[in-house]
Motif scaffolding. Structure first.
Motif, PDB file in Angstrom:
ATOM      1  N   ARG A 132       0.841  -1.212   0.000  1.00 51.85           N
ATOM      2  CA  ARG A 132       0.000   0.000   0.000  1.00 51.85           C
ATOM      3  C   ARG A 132       0.873   1.258   0.000  1.00 51.85           C
ATOM      4  O   ARG A 132       0.621   2.216  -0.733  1.00 51.85           O
ATOM      5  N   ASP A 133       1.936   1.242   0.821  1.00 52.52           N
ATOM      6  CA  ASP A 133       2.835   2.388   0.887  1.00 52.52           C
ATOM      7  C   ASP A 133       3.623   2.546  -0.414  1.00 52.52           C
ATOM      8  O   ASP A 133       3.868   3.664  -0.867  1.00 52.52           O
ATOM      9  N   ALA A 134       4.004   1.424  -1.005  1.00 48.51           N
ATOM     10  CA  ALA A 134       4.725   1.467  -2.283  1.00 48.51           C
ATOM     11  C   ALA A 134       3.852   2.090  -3.364  1.00 48.51           C
ATOM     12  O   ALA A 134       4.323   2.924  -4.149  1.00 48.51           O
ATOM     13  N   ARG A 135       2.584   1.694  -3.413  1.00 47.34           N
ATOM     14  CA  ARG A 135       1.672   2.258  -4.423  1.00 47.34           C
ATOM     15  C   ARG A 135       1.537   3.773  -4.250  1.00 47.34           C
ATOM     16  O   ARG A 135       1.545   4.524  -5.224  1.00 47.34           O
ATOM     17  N   ARG A 136       1.425   4.211  -2.996  1.00 48.14           N
ATOM     18  CA  ARG A 136       1.280   5.643  -2.724  1.00 48.14           C
ATOM     19  C   ARG A 136       2.537   6.405  -3.166  1.00 48.14           C
ATOM     20  O   ARG A 136       2.459   7.432  -3.830  1.00 48.14           O
ATOM     21  N   MET A 137       3.694   5.875  -2.772  1.00 52.09           N
ATOM     22  CA  MET A 137       4.951   6.544  -3.096  1.00 52.09           C
ATOM     23  C   MET A 137       5.188   6.555  -4.607  1.00 52.09           C
ATOM     24  O   MET A 137       5.564   7.589  -5.180  1.00 52.09           O
ATOM     25  N   GLU A 138       4.956   5.435  -5.265  1.00 51.60           N
ATOM     26  CA  GLU A 138       5.161   5.354  -6.707  1.00 51.60           C
ATOM     27  C   GLU A 138       4.200   6.267  -7.454  1.00 51.60           C
ATOM     28  O   GLU A 138       4.582   6.911  -8.439  1.00 51.60           O
ATOM     29  N   ALA A 139       2.953   6.344  -7.008  1.00 51.56           N
ATOM     30  CA  ALA A 139       1.981   7.231  -7.666  1.00 51.56           C
ATOM     31  C   ALA A 139       2.409   8.694  -7.525  1.00 51.56           C
ATOM     32  O   ALA A 139       2.304   9.477  -8.483  1.00 51.56           O
ATOM     33  N   LEU A 140       2.905   9.039  -6.358  1.00 55.63           N
ATOM     34  CA  LEU A 140       3.365  10.407  -6.131  1.00 55.63           C
ATOM     35  C   LEU A 140       4.591  10.715  -7.000  1.00 55.63           C
ATOM     36  O   LEU A 140       4.658  11.768  -7.644  1.00 55.63           O
ATOM     37  N   GLU A 141       5.527   9.794  -7.054  1.00 63.06           N
ATOM     38  CA  GLU A 141       6.700   9.975  -7.910  1.00 63.06           C
ATOM     39  C   GLU A 141       6.273  10.139  -9.367  1.00 63.06           C
ATOM     40  O   GLU A 141       6.771  11.028 -10.070  1.00 63.06           O
ATOM     41  N   THR A 142       5.380   9.284  -9.808  1.00 62.44           N
ATOM     42  CA  THR A 142       4.924   9.304 -11.191  1.00 62.44           C
ATOM     43  C   THR A 142       4.280  10.643 -11.530  1.00 62.44           C
ATOM     44  O   THR A 142       4.508  11.203 -12.611  1.00 62.44           O
ATOM     45  N   ARG A 143       3.484  11.195 -10.596  1.00 60.41           N
ATOM     46  CA  ARG A 143       2.841  12.504 -10.826  1.00 60.41           C
ATOM     47  C   ARG A 143       3.881  13.614 -10.943  1.00 60.41           C
ATOM     48  O   ARG A 143       3.798  14.470 -11.820  1.00 60.41           O
ATOM     49  N   VAL A 144       4.842  13.617 -10.028  1.00 63.71           N
ATOM     50  CA  VAL A 144       5.878  14.656 -10.056  1.00 63.71           C
ATOM     51  C   VAL A 144       6.658  14.579 -11.370  1.00 63.71           C
ATOM     52  O   VAL A 144       6.899  15.594 -12.031  1.00 63.71           O
ATOM     53  N   LEU A 145       7.040  13.375 -11.744  1.00 67.33           N
ATOM     54  CA  LEU A 145       7.812  13.202 -12.979  1.00 67.33           C
ATOM     55  C   LEU A 145       6.981  13.575 -14.206  1.00 67.33           C
ATOM     56  O   LEU A 145       7.494  14.204 -15.134  1.00 67.33           O
ATOM     57  N   ALA A 146       5.713  13.200 -14.224  1.00 66.54           N
ATOM     58  CA  ALA A 146       4.841  13.549 -15.350  1.00 66.54           C
ATOM     59  C   ALA A 146       4.748  15.063 -15.507  1.00 66.54           C
ATOM     60  O   ALA A 146       4.756  15.580 -16.639  1.00 66.54           O
ATOM     61  N   ASP A 147       4.681  15.782 -14.388  1.00 61.38           N
ATOM     62  CA  ASP A 147       4.647  17.250 -14.441  1.00 61.38           C
ATOM     63  C   ASP A 147       5.915  17.827 -15.064  1.00 61.38           C
ATOM     64  O   ASP A 147       5.919  18.951 -15.543  1.00 61.38           O
ATOM     65  N   MET A 148       6.996  17.041 -15.043  1.00 62.95           N
ATOM     66  CA  MET A 148       8.258  17.471 -15.652  1.00 62.95           C
ATOM     67  C   MET A 148       8.424  16.893 -17.057  1.00 62.95           C
ATOM     68  O   MET A 148       9.479  17.038 -17.664  1.00 62.95           O
ATOM     69  N   GLY A 149       7.398  16.181 -17.557  1.00 64.04           N
ATOM     70  CA  GLY A 149       7.470  15.602 -18.883  1.00 64.04           C
ATOM     71  C   GLY A 149       8.283  14.312 -18.943  1.00 64.04           C
ATOM     72  O   GLY A 149       8.768  13.929 -20.006  1.00 64.04           O
ATOM     73  N   ILE A 150       8.401  13.630 -17.808  1.00 62.40           N
ATOM     74  CA  ILE A 150       9.179  12.385 -17.730  1.00 62.40           C
ATOM     75  C   ILE A 150       8.211  11.220 -17.628  1.00 62.40           C
ATOM     76  O   ILE A 150       7.273  11.229 -16.816  1.00 62.40           O
ATOM     77  N   ALA A 151       8.474  10.201 -18.421  1.00 62.76           N
ATOM     78  CA  ALA A 151       7.600   9.014 -18.472  1.00 62.76           C
ATOM     79  C   ALA A 151       7.587   8.277 -17.128  1.00 62.76           C
ATOM     80  O   ALA A 151       8.536   8.347 -16.349  1.00 62.76           O
ATOM     81  N   ASP A 152       6.514   7.547 -16.897  1.00 63.27           N
ATOM     82  CA  ASP A 152       6.335   6.751 -15.685  1.00 63.27           C
ATOM     83  C   ASP A 152       7.477   5.737 -15.572  1.00 63.27           C
ATOM     84  O   ASP A 152       7.596   4.843 -16.398  1.00 63.27           O
ATOM     85  N   PRO A 153       8.308   5.860 -14.543  1.00 62.54           N
ATOM     86  CA  PRO A 153       9.447   4.936 -14.421  1.00 62.54           C
ATOM     87  C   PRO A 153       9.026   3.520 -14.023  1.00 62.54           C
ATOM     88  O   PRO A 153       9.829   2.592 -14.124  1.00 62.54           O
ATOM     89  N   TYR A 154       7.774   3.358 -13.602  1.00 63.28           N
ATOM     90  CA  TYR A 154       7.289   2.052 -13.153  1.00 63.28           C
ATOM     91  C   TYR A 154       6.469   1.333 -14.221  1.00 63.28           C
ATOM     92  O   TYR A 154       6.072   0.196 -14.030  1.00 63.28           O
TER      93      TYR A 154
END
Length: 157
Positions: A132-154
């Motif tokens: 559950r914590d991994a999903r939360r952290m990965e989703a947050l990372e993915t959002r931050v990276l997407a805002d920078m134009g970086i593809a989902d690393p997961y």
């Protein structure tokens, strides 16, 4: 209002692609996202980020995690003090980061941004031990990276 940031960047190896201003920008984005997410209650952050080579990366990973190899990123979380500042140290091992970027067919900057953001979240108390914590952290990372134009690393490749 954006969280305040006191940032110290140390270069044990030359890293022209990772100037202080770029690292600061990535860290600030992660701090803003964490503030909105609300898991970590903090007013600002004091972060030291050190860019190292293989020998130091291996020594640190062995000394603190008892793993005898250099890893891409290490984070040391010190918590939030009574002053509201979250404190942490982040270590990026540049040769590992570059190798992984090549292997994963990513740019070095995209991979470095991801590992920096990942390290900041760890410094703020996020982890990925429980699913559950991994999903939360990965989703947050993915959002931050997407805002920078970086593809989902997961995302599967």
């Amino acid at each position: 209002m954006s969280p305040t940031l006191s940032l110290s960047v140390q270069y044990a190896v030359q890293a022209p692609e990772l100037p202080r201003w770029r690292l600061r920008r990535w860290i600030e984005r992660a701090l803003r996202a964490a503030r909105v997410d609300g898991l970590a209650a903090f007013l600002g952050a004091e972060i030291s980020l050190r860019v190292v080579g293989l020998a130091e990366g291996r020594r640190l990973n062995h000394g603190f995690r008892e793993r005898d190899y250099a890893t891409n990123v290490l984070t040391f979380e010190y918590g939030v003090g009574p002053d509201g500042l979250a404190r942490g140290d982040i270590v990026l091992c540049l040769p590992v980061l570059r190798r992984e970027a090549r292997e994963q067919r990513k740019t070095v900057l995209d991979h470095a941004a991801h590992l920096t953001v990942h390290g900041v979240f760890h410094a703020l108390g996020y982890d990925h031990i429980k699913a559950r914590d991994a999903r939360r952290m990965e989703a947050l990372e993915t959002r931050v990276l997407a805002d920078m134009g970086i593809a989902d690393p997961y995302a599967p490749r």
